[in-house]
Design a protein around this motif. Sequence first.
Motif, PDB file in Angstrom:
ATOM      1  N   TYR A 111       0.824  -1.219   0.000  1.00  0.00           N
ATOM      2  CA  TYR A 111       0.000   0.000   0.000  1.00  0.00           C
ATOM      3  C   TYR A 111       0.851   1.259   0.000  1.00  0.00           C
ATOM      4  O   TYR A 111       1.803   1.358   0.764  1.00  0.00           O
ATOM      5  CB  TYR A 111      -0.900   0.024   1.234  1.00  0.00           C
ATOM      6  N   PHE A 112       0.490   2.225  -0.842  1.00  0.00           N
ATOM      7  CA  PHE A 112       1.195   3.511  -0.763  1.00  0.00           C
ATOM      8  C   PHE A 112       0.341   4.554  -0.074  1.00  0.00           C
ATOM      9  O   PHE A 112       0.785   5.670   0.187  1.00  0.00           O
ATOM     10  CB  PHE A 112       1.662   3.990  -2.146  1.00  0.00           C
ATOM     11  N   LYS A 113      -0.898   4.196   0.213  1.00  0.00           N
ATOM     12  CA  LYS A 113      -1.765   5.059   1.025  1.00  0.00           C
ATOM     13  C   LYS A 113      -2.391   4.171   2.088  1.00  0.00           C
ATOM     14  O   LYS A 113      -2.468   2.954   1.947  1.00  0.00           O
ATOM     15  CB  LYS A 113      -2.893   5.648   0.168  1.00  0.00           C
ATOM     16  N   ASP A 114      -2.886   4.812   3.120  1.00  0.00           N
ATOM     17  CA  ASP A 114      -3.578   4.075   4.161  1.00  0.00           C
ATOM     18  C   ASP A 114      -4.741   3.285   3.550  1.00  0.00           C
ATOM     19  O   ASP A 114      -5.421   3.760   2.653  1.00  0.00           O
ATOM     20  CB  ASP A 114      -4.101   5.086   5.186  1.00  0.00           C
ATOM     21  N   LYS A 115      -4.951   2.083   4.075  1.00  0.00           N
ATOM     22  CA  LYS A 115      -6.017   1.226   3.543  1.00  0.00           C
ATOM     23  C   LYS A 115      -7.387   1.897   3.565  1.00  0.00           C
ATOM     24  O   LYS A 115      -8.262   1.578   2.768  1.00  0.00           O
ATOM     25  CB  LYS A 115      -6.114  -0.058   4.375  1.00  0.00           C
ATOM     26  N   ASN A 116      -7.595   2.806   4.520  1.00  0.00           N
ATOM     27  CA  ASN A 116      -8.901   3.475   4.633  1.00  0.00           C
ATOM     28  C   ASN A 116      -8.968   4.785   3.858  1.00  0.00           C
ATOM     29  O   ASN A 116      -9.873   5.587   4.077  1.00  0.00           O
ATOM     30  CB  ASN A 116      -9.216   3.775   6.102  1.00  0.00           C
ATOM     31  N   PHE A 117      -8.017   4.995   2.995  1.00  0.00           N
ATOM     32  CA  PHE A 117      -7.914   6.265   2.282  1.00  0.00           C
ATOM     33  C   PHE A 117      -9.235   6.718   1.658  1.00  0.00           C
ATOM     34  O   PHE A 117      -9.667   7.860   1.818  1.00  0.00           O
ATOM     35  CB  PHE A 117      -6.823   6.175   1.205  1.00  0.00           C
ATOM     36  N   TYR A 118      -9.900   5.831   0.935  1.00  0.00           N
ATOM     37  CA  TYR A 118     -11.119   6.227   0.225  1.00  0.00           C
ATOM     38  C   TYR A 118     -12.206   6.655   1.201  1.00  0.00           C
ATOM     39  O   TYR A 118     -12.911   7.629   0.980  1.00  0.00           O
ATOM     40  CB  TYR A 118     -11.619   5.087  -0.672  1.00  0.00           C
ATOM     41  N   LYS A 119     -12.321   5.894   2.282  1.00  0.00           N
ATOM     42  CA  LYS A 119     -13.333   6.207   3.271  1.00  0.00           C
ATOM     43  C   LYS A 119     -13.015   7.546   3.940  1.00  0.00           C
ATOM     44  O   LYS A 119     -13.865   8.438   4.023  1.00  0.00           O
ATOM     45  CB  LYS A 119     -13.348   5.094   4.326  1.00  0.00           C
ATOM     46  N   GLU A 120     -11.767   7.672   4.369  1.00  0.00           N
ATOM     47  CA  GLU A 120     -11.375   8.896   5.073  1.00  0.00           C
ATOM     48  C   GLU A 120     -11.520  10.130   4.204  1.00  0.00           C
ATOM     49  O   GLU A 120     -11.759  11.224   4.707  1.00  0.00           O
ATOM     50  CB  GLU A 120      -9.931   8.776   5.568  1.00  0.00           C
ATOM     51  N   ASN A 121     -11.328   9.964   2.913  1.00  0.00           N
ATOM     52  CA  ASN A 121     -11.425  11.120   2.025  1.00  0.00           C
ATOM     53  C   ASN A 121     -12.791  11.234   1.354  1.00  0.00           C
ATOM     54  O   ASN A 121     -12.960  12.029   0.431  1.00  0.00           O
ATOM     55  CB  ASN A 121     -10.314  11.064   0.979  1.00  0.00           C
ATOM     56  N   ASP A 122     -13.721  10.439   1.829  1.00  0.00           N
ATOM     57  CA  ASP A 122     -15.072  10.477   1.298  1.00  0.00           C
ATOM     58  C   ASP A 122     -15.075  10.381  -0.238  1.00  0.00           C
ATOM     59  O   ASP A 122     -15.651  11.217  -0.936  1.00  0.00           O
ATOM     60  CB  ASP A 122     -15.759  11.777   1.774  1.00  0.00           C
ATOM     61  N   VAL A 123     -14.390   9.348  -0.717  1.00  0.00           N
ATOM     62  CA  VAL A 123     -14.350   9.105  -2.160  1.00  0.00           C
ATOM     63  C   VAL A 123     -15.227   7.893  -2.439  1.00  0.00           C
ATOM     64  O   VAL A 123     -15.046   6.826  -1.845  1.00  0.00           O
ATOM     65  CB  VAL A 123     -12.909   8.822  -2.647  1.00  0.00           C
ATOM     66  N   LYS A 124     -16.208   8.080  -3.310  1.00  0.00           N
ATOM     67  CA  LYS A 124     -17.074   6.963  -3.680  1.00  0.00           C
ATOM     68  C   LYS A 124     -16.337   6.108  -4.710  1.00  0.00           C
ATOM     69  O   LYS A 124     -15.793   6.642  -5.677  1.00  0.00           O
ATOM     70  CB  LYS A 124     -18.365   7.519  -4.272  1.00  0.00           C
ATOM     71  N   THR A 125     -16.281   4.799  -4.480  1.00  0.00           N
ATOM     72  CA  THR A 125     -15.495   3.975  -5.404  1.00  0.00           C
ATOM     73  C   THR A 125     -16.316   2.908  -6.112  1.00  0.00           C
ATOM     74  O   THR A 125     -17.283   2.376  -5.561  1.00  0.00           O
ATOM     75  CB  THR A 125     -14.351   3.244  -4.658  1.00  0.00           C
ATOM     76  N   TYR A 126     -15.914   2.646  -7.323  1.00  0.00           N
ATOM     77  CA  TYR A 126     -16.386   1.465  -8.051  1.00  0.00           C
ATOM     78  C   TYR A 126     -15.148   0.638  -8.328  1.00  0.00           C
ATOM     79  O   TYR A 126     -14.395   0.935  -9.255  1.00  0.00           O
ATOM     80  CB  TYR A 126     -17.052   1.870  -9.370  1.00  0.00           C
ATOM     81  N   LEU A 127     -14.886  -0.363  -7.501  1.00  0.00           N
ATOM     82  CA  LEU A 127     -13.674  -1.155  -7.674  1.00  0.00           C
ATOM     83  C   LEU A 127     -14.015  -2.470  -8.370  1.00  0.00           C
ATOM     84  O   LEU A 127     -15.065  -3.066  -8.124  1.00  0.00           O
ATOM     85  CB  LEU A 127     -13.000  -1.427  -6.326  1.00  0.00           C
ATOM     86  N   GLY A 128     -13.102  -2.900  -9.223  1.00  0.00           N
ATOM     87  CA  GLY A 128     -13.367  -4.120  -9.992  1.00  0.00           C
ATOM     88  C   GLY A 128     -14.331  -3.862 -11.139  1.00  0.00           C
ATOM     89  O   GLY A 128     -14.908  -4.782 -11.706  1.00  0.00           O
TER      90      GLY A 128
END
Lengths: 168, 429
Positions: free
Chosen positions: B58-75
């Motif tokens: 990891y180059f960012k914290d695993k919770n990065f998306y949550k902490e930065n309130d980024v909505k993700t579509y992974l996969g």
Amino acid sequence: MKTKDQKPKTKDIKIYCDITKCVGCRSCEIACAVEHSKSKDIFSAVREKPLPKKRVTTENIGAKIISLHCQHCEDAPCIKACMSGALSKDEKTGATLHDKEKCVGCWMCVMVCPFGAIVRDIENHIAVKCDLCPDRDEDYACVEACPTGALFTGTKEEFEKKIKGRKK
Amino acid sequence: MNYVIIGGSAAGVTAAETIRKQDKESSVTLISDEEFALYSRCLLTYFIAGTINEDKLYFKDKNFYKENDVKTYLGKKAVSIDRKKKSVSLEGGTKISYDKLLIATGATPKSVDIPGIEKKGVFTVRKIDDARAIINMLDSVKEIAVLGGGLIGLRDAYALRQRDKKVTVIVKSPQVLSQMVDMDAARVIASILEKNGIKIMTGVAAKEITGKGSVEGILLDNGERLACQLVVIGKGVKPNTEIASVAGLKVEDGIVVNEFLQTSDKDIFAAGDVAETYDIARESKRINALWPCAIEQGEVAALNMLGEKKTYDGSLSMNSVDFFGLASISMGITKPKEEKKYEIISRTGENSYKKFILKDNRIVGMVLVGDIRPAGVVSALIKNKIDVSSIKEKIVDDNFNYAKIMPVVKEFGDKFKQEEFRDTVLSFK
Ligand SMILES: Cc1cc2nc3c(=O)[nH]c(=O)nc-3n(C[C@H](O)[C@H](O)[C@H](O)COP(=O)(O)OP(=O)(O)OC[C@H]3O[C@@H](n4cnc5c(N)ncnc54)[C@H](O)[C@@H]3O)c2cc1C
Ligand code: SF4
Ligand code: SF4
């Protein structure tokens, strides 16, 4: 304002070197290595294996000398180049921090630090840089050790005032 | 505002972070076709080598998306962009509308066009899945062939050698790293690899990968046969421009962008390995498919998406490798085509090699092997396009360091873009 001998922890304060006063005695280098040793004692530190690493160097500019270390750049090239996430910015203090657990020794940071402030720790295969003495509450080890008062902790304005005052 | 980002790696993640730092209100959505998020691709060879485990990718914290309130579509793969309706379609039909869109889709490894390439046991190294698949095979593999003697190929070979495999690198050119360094430096690097058990065959190419269902060997164009159970193709990358070209955006080698990293559509930006940007040393457009460039571009693109008019200074080719303790760094133009137009200052020592390439008294490139200490200081001279006439004799010296350029910093103060340069010369008269 910081009280004397207390290590400041805000963004606009940094360590400056007054080139007109530096005599290249390397007290800063020794103090830095000792500060980063296991024992924090010079007599034991010299026997440690591997030897503790200094993060500040004295370098010649013609007849003059500067004691130089990480500038904790506001927009730090090393952080952008670090591909493991080992380098990061402490948003509060402005310090550029290095996490030795994450570092893989790829030397991308060495490649881009404009001040040459990152050195390679060959034995452990990781980068080493000024960490602003995290184990100290007093002023930085290098500043405290400087016998001529060339090294100075403070804001840019304070430093400018100091070097102006000296000329008169 | 709706900010949408396609690609969740160096450029995309940096853009998301930059947008969120300044704008806490707007929605930020990131689409990535990889499930495993926030890992650094550059660490994959370290992972294959066994020097780090998955947790350290990891180059960012695993919770990065949550902490930065980024909505993700992974996969989920983004398949098309409707520029009129301003929306992105995902595989499966989901549509996501955007006000500002960033394409940070990166690159894909180049393959080679030879028979047998589809066999089981042939890999490239770009994604976590590639690395996992290689690691899973290692137990049943004794001999490995790496196709390509560039940086990627050598990095792959170095990783696999650390797993105690018999590794052979097949290099078409007469030397390794032919794009990056000249014969002298290549020899120093090749010799440390060979000393540590990597076999390097230059001037030959793979003609066919042999075996029934799985790889059993390689037939070379000189008629020789090589037994191996795993083949890694390490040949360079091509940008993932398809989604952009289908949408009618201007694409040349990569997606064409202006100095604000804006594509031919003012609401769509591009950054990272997919973008063709201005190259500082070459003074022309180029894709520099590199981690630091992707990070910088992600940041600049995001600032412009936010409406700040932020110019991108340009990219610079640069690379750093360390093989068995021998460090090498290259930057900018390292092998000028029209040599007459350039001045070359070099020095060869025992196990070290330094070469600086100058044009009109400006350093435009360097190669350092062994002693890499001057790299950072010189990088500043290259990036800031500094006239080095007064110090150029010193650059190959053993003790060349920042202090040696201070007279130039004093002289050209404002040309150095970072404020910190000026801090160092405050008392320097
Ligand atoms: C093994 C290895 C070692 C490397 N070592 C170095 C090094 O030492 N130094 C260096 O500078 N660089 C190195 N690189 C290069 C570096 O990793 C890249 O330059 C960097 O990752 C580029 O980032 P990016 O964000 O532009 O694209 P990428 O990292 O390629 O990421 C793009 C992402 O977008 C996804 N994507 C693509 N298309 C779509 C779509 N249509 N829909 C949804 N998602 C999509 C991809 O799956 C990927 O996750 C290395 C690369 C590899 C593979
Ligand atoms: S290590 Fe170098 S680039 Fe990084 S903050 Fe310090 S001086 Fe700046
Ligand atoms: S050597 Fe360590 S700190 Fe420096 S760029 Fe590589 S991983 Fe980051």
